[in-house]
Write an enzyme that holds these catalytic residues in place. Structure first.
Site, short mmCIF file in Angstrom:
data_model
loop_
_atom_site.label_atom_id
_atom_site.label_comp_id
_atom_site.label_asym_id
_atom_site.label_seq_id
_atom_site.Cartn_x
_atom_site.Cartn_y
_atom_site.Cartn_z
N ASN A 175 0.87 -1.18 0.00
CA ASN A 175 0.00 0.00 0.00
C ASN A 175 0.91 1.23 0.00
O ASN A 175 1.46 1.63 1.03
CB ASN A 175 -0.88 -0.04 1.26
CG ASN A 175 -1.81 1.15 1.35
OD1 ASN A 175 -1.75 2.07 0.52
ND2 ASN A 175 -2.65 1.15 2.37
N ARG A 231 -2.70 -2.10 -3.30
CA ARG A 231 -3.88 -1.27 -3.08
C ARG A 231 -3.81 -0.09 -4.04
O ARG A 231 -2.80 0.62 -4.08
CB ARG A 231 -3.90 -0.77 -1.65
CG ARG A 231 -5.05 0.16 -1.42
CD ARG A 231 -4.98 0.81 -0.08
NE ARG A 231 -6.12 1.68 0.10
CZ ARG A 231 -6.09 2.81 0.80
NH1 ARG A 231 -4.98 3.18 1.40
NH2 ARG A 231 -7.17 3.53 0.93
N HIS A 258 -12.81 2.99 0.68
CA HIS A 258 -12.77 1.97 1.76
C HIS A 258 -13.47 0.68 1.33
O HIS A 258 -13.97 -0.08 2.17
CB HIS A 258 -13.49 2.48 3.05
CG HIS A 258 -12.80 3.60 3.75
ND1 HIS A 258 -13.48 4.62 4.35
CD2 HIS A 258 -11.48 3.86 3.95
CE1 HIS A 258 -12.62 5.47 4.91
NE2 HIS A 258 -11.41 5.03 4.67
N ARG A 314 -11.03 15.78 8.03
CA ARG A 314 -11.87 16.13 6.87
C ARG A 314 -13.28 16.50 7.32
O ARG A 314 -13.84 15.86 8.22
CB ARG A 314 -11.95 14.94 5.89
CG ARG A 314 -10.68 14.73 5.11
CD ARG A 314 -10.76 13.50 4.23
NE ARG A 314 -9.75 12.53 4.60
CZ ARG A 314 -9.75 11.25 4.24
NH1 ARG A 314 -10.72 10.77 3.49
NH2 ARG A 314 -8.78 10.45 4.62
N GLU A 328 -7.91 -5.13 5.74
CA GLU A 328 -7.81 -4.73 4.33
C GLU A 328 -6.69 -5.49 3.62
O GLU A 328 -6.85 -5.88 2.47
CB GLU A 328 -7.61 -3.21 4.25
CG GLU A 328 -8.86 -2.47 4.66
CD GLU A 328 -8.66 -0.97 4.82
OE1 GLU A 328 -8.12 -0.57 5.86
OE2 GLU A 328 -9.04 -0.22 3.92
#
Ligand code: ADP
Length: 400
Positions: free
Chosen positions: A9, A91, A180, A240, A384
């Site tokens: 990733n 990823r 996600h 965010r 993940e």
């Protein structure tokens, strides 16, 4: 050890890596961070918790520090050579509309990921750096791209279209994509399997990490999700803002003279929990400060939970029936207060919470926290990397 998949990733200054064995078991997981700086460091942990390697620490010779992603990958892959991974799963954040599932990487796939970079300018170029570096180092090892957006490609147009002129969609691919995906897919599949109804029923998932999103899943397929064209839309996150009035941009430009770049920076990096609390983007700090009477921290926690509950209620419109809710990500897996507060805001779902079970779920624990009436409520630690490895095996026909 055989048949391990190496999961990579790649971020702009970091690389997370994991070596995943059969049955999603993590053999080694590690991180190369601050790449290209004097603080560059590579560290790893083995399955038994012992350090795998811890290189380029602060006392190391700066000359020897990795200056590029390729340097760091070279080092990581050399360290892992005894394990002989059979494939690499990468990823990739944005697959646009081109990628509805994971694909084996070839020149055409790389070109398409590059074309999609306009939709994720911060992420896709970094992901490509990792792909190109590993291809150069291991040209004969099969490599697979697994997209954050792919799981959500089953959303119907009612969920993915914005109410803006059609040509912005047809000519410029402006639509909701969602992110996600590997996490929402993994936890919903895991919960439905544990519930005895694999890939069946209606589930609402809340992935609550530094980035946060919700998702509605029906019979294993994403029907709607809270993030949109970019990972800024939706619920309140660490830094965010999530949803704001689109008119805010004009207001800030007209009244404060801010450029679009400044507005984007503030909404992405200075808002969310950090903006509301003026204290921290870290939920642990905020829960603790709120307990000690910090009013802005309390407000940040309250807004976070209210907006999360509101998003879950909205997501429920995408499901013919609701079987259960799932909490995951650092906050979802660890913060019993946040789960309880959110559930309390959803009385019309008929949810009931088993307070003791809720308190027991942290630090990787997995299980049900409802009191037996109404929809099930699960805490499922996300995986993940495991999901990326599983999809890599699937694409390459390597079996489970
Ligand atoms: P990322 O999105 O970077 O993978 P994580 O999934 O690790 O992030 O989640 C990070 C968030 O989880 C942070 O806000 C952190 O405060 C929160 N978190 C971790 N442990 C706890 C805890 N025990 N209580 C409350 N929040 C927690």
């Amino acid at each position: 050890m055989s048949a391990c998949i190496l999961v990579i990733n790649c971020g702009s200054s970091s690389i997370k890596y994991a070596l995943i064995g059969q049955g999603l078991s993590t053999q080694i997981a590690g991180l190369a961070e601050n790449l290209g700086t004097a603080q560059a460091r590579i560290k790893g942990t083995q399955a038994d918790g012992s350090a795998f390697n811890d290189q380029f620490n602060d006392n190391a010779n700066i000359e020897s520090k990795p200056t590029s992603h390729a340097d760091a990958l070279h080092y990581i892959l050399a360290q892992l050579s005894d394990y002989q991974p059979v494939a690499i799963g990468h990823r990739v954040v944005h697959g646009g509309e081109k990628f509805t599932q994971a694909v084996q990487i070839d020149a055409q796939v790389i070109a398409t990921i590059r074309q999609t970079s306009a939709l994720a300018p911060l992420h896709n170029p970094a992901n490509l750096l990792g792909i190109e570096a590993t291809l150069a180092l291991f040209p004969n090892l099969p490599q697979v791209a697994v997209f954050d957006t792919a799981f959500h490609q089953t959303m119907p147009p009612t969920a993915y279209r914005y109410a803006i002129p059609e040509n912005l969609y047809t000519d410029y691919a402006v639509r909701r994509y969602g992110f996600h995906g590997t996490s929402h897919a993994y936890v919903s599949q895991r919960a439905s399997t544990l519930a005895g109804t694999p890939d069946q029923g209606g589930w609402l998932t809340a992935h609550l990490g530094n980035g946060c999103s919700t998702c509605a899943i029906w019979n294993g397929q994403s029907m709607d999700t809270s993030m949109g064209l970019t990972p800024l839309e939706g619920v309140v996150m660490g830094t965010r803002s999530g949803d704001v009035d689109p008119g805010l941009h004009r207001f800030l430009a007209d009244n404060l003279g801010w450029s679009l770049h400044q507005i984007d920076e503030v909404l992405n990096r200075e808002s969310g929990l950090l903006g509301l609390s003026s204290l921290s983007n870290d939920m642990r700090t905020l829960v603790d400060a709120a307990k000690h009477g910090h009013q802005q921290a309390q407000l940040a926690v309250d807004v976070f939970c209210y907006r999360l509950a509101k998003s879950l209620a909205a997501m429920s419109c995408a499901l013919p029936m609701l079987h259960g809710l799932i909490f995951t990500g650092g906050i979802g897996e660890n913060a019993a207060e946040i789960r309880a507060k959110t559930i309390a805001l959803l009385p019309h779902f008929g949810c009931t919470l088993n307070q003791q079970q809720n308190q027991r779920m942290y630090a990787g624990a997995e299980g049900r926290i409802d009191a037996g009436q109404g929809p099930q409520i699960w805490v499922i630690p996300t995986n993940e990397e495991g999901r990326i490895a599983a999809e890599t095996r699937q694409v390459l026909g390597l079996g489970e």
